[in-house]
Design an enzyme around this catalytic site. Structure first.
Site, PDB file in Angstrom:
ATOM      1  N   ASN A 179      59.177  22.450 -12.413  1.00 38.85           N
ATOM      2  CA  ASN A 179      59.226  21.589 -13.375  1.00 38.85           C
ATOM      3  C   ASN A 179      59.101  19.860 -13.536  1.00 38.85           C
ATOM      4  O   ASN A 179      60.211  19.814 -12.665  1.00 38.85           O
ATOM      5  CB  ASN A 179      58.952  21.775 -14.880  1.00 38.85           C
ATOM      6  CG  ASN A 179      57.872  23.154 -15.327  1.00 38.85           C
ATOM      7  OD1 ASN A 179      56.781  22.999 -15.466  1.00 38.85           O
ATOM      8  ND2 ASN A 179      58.560  24.394 -16.044  1.00 38.85           N
ATOM      9  N   CYS A 180      58.749  18.971 -14.004  1.00 37.89           N
ATOM     10  CA  CYS A 180      59.109  17.336 -13.767  1.00 37.89           C
ATOM     11  C   CYS A 180      60.511  17.487 -14.663  1.00 37.89           C
ATOM     12  O   CYS A 180      61.379  18.094 -15.366  1.00 37.89           O
ATOM     13  CB  CYS A 180      58.428  16.613 -15.220  1.00 37.89           C
ATOM     14  SG  CYS A 180      58.756  14.854 -14.686  1.00 37.89           S
ATOM     15  N   PRO A 181      61.995  17.154 -13.590  1.00 36.93           N
ATOM     16  CA  PRO A 181      61.119  15.804 -12.115  1.00 36.93           C
ATOM     17  C   PRO A 181      61.464  16.555 -10.700  1.00 36.93           C
ATOM     18  O   PRO A 181      61.396  15.816 -10.225  1.00 36.93           O
ATOM     19  CB  PRO A 181      62.187  14.490 -12.517  1.00 36.93           C
ATOM     20  CG  PRO A 181      63.608  15.295 -12.781  1.00 36.93           C
ATOM     21  CD  PRO A 181      62.940  16.049 -14.063  1.00 36.93           C
ATOM     22  N   ASP A 186      52.488  21.143 -12.794  1.00 32.51           N
ATOM     23  CA  ASP A 186      53.407  20.916 -13.882  1.00 32.51           C
ATOM     24  C   ASP A 186      51.355  19.725 -13.796  1.00 32.51           C
ATOM     25  O   ASP A 186      50.785  18.727 -13.122  1.00 32.51           O
ATOM     26  CB  ASP A 186      54.851  19.725 -13.489  1.00 32.51           C
ATOM     27  CG  ASP A 186      54.847  19.321 -14.227  1.00 32.51           C
ATOM     28  OD1 ASP A 186      55.044  18.939 -15.588  1.00 32.51           O
ATOM     29  OD2 ASP A 186      56.397  18.455 -14.237  1.00 32.51           O
ATOM     30  N   ASP A 225      53.264  11.727 -12.108  1.00 30.28           N
ATOM     31  CA  ASP A 225      54.419  11.525 -11.752  1.00 30.28           C
ATOM     32  C   ASP A 225      53.951  11.462 -10.154  1.00 30.28           C
ATOM     33  O   ASP A 225      54.874  10.338 -10.024  1.00 30.28           O
ATOM     34  CB  ASP A 225      55.388  12.274 -11.603  1.00 30.28           C
ATOM     35  CG  ASP A 225      55.916  12.805 -13.272  1.00 30.28           C
ATOM     36  OD1 ASP A 225      55.506  11.857 -13.950  1.00 30.28           O
ATOM     37  OD2 ASP A 225      56.433  13.700 -13.580  1.00 30.28           O
TER      38      ASP A 225
END
Length: 76
Positions: free
Chosen positions: A14-16, A41, A47
């Site tokens: 997941n981010c980042p 994600d 992103d």
């Protein structure tokens, strides 16, 4: 001769983390090298394009997959 792009499996991250790992992998590649990024994600659709835009990479292709997205990135 064209070299087929490698695939970097970033599923489950997941981010980042997808962007951070993609940045590190792309940094070790020659300019013009291409890399498929595979993600699950949901934020990657925001992103990854933003990361490419901010870092001078070319987002060549984006496609939805059964469990996420794939992005073909050319190192700038």
């Amino acid at each position: 001769m064209t070299v087929a792009p490698h695939t970097y499996d970033l599923k489950g991250l997941n981010c980042p983390l997808p962007v951070l790992k993609a940045r590190k992998r792309l940094a070790g590649m020659p300019r013009g090298g291409r890399l498929w990024l595979e993600t699950t994600d949901p934020l990657a659709v925001i992103d990854i394009p933003a990361f490419c835009n901010e870092n001078g990479h070319l987002l060549v292709e984006t496609e939805a997959t059964s469990d996420g997205h794939r992005f073909l990135v050319e190192r700038g």
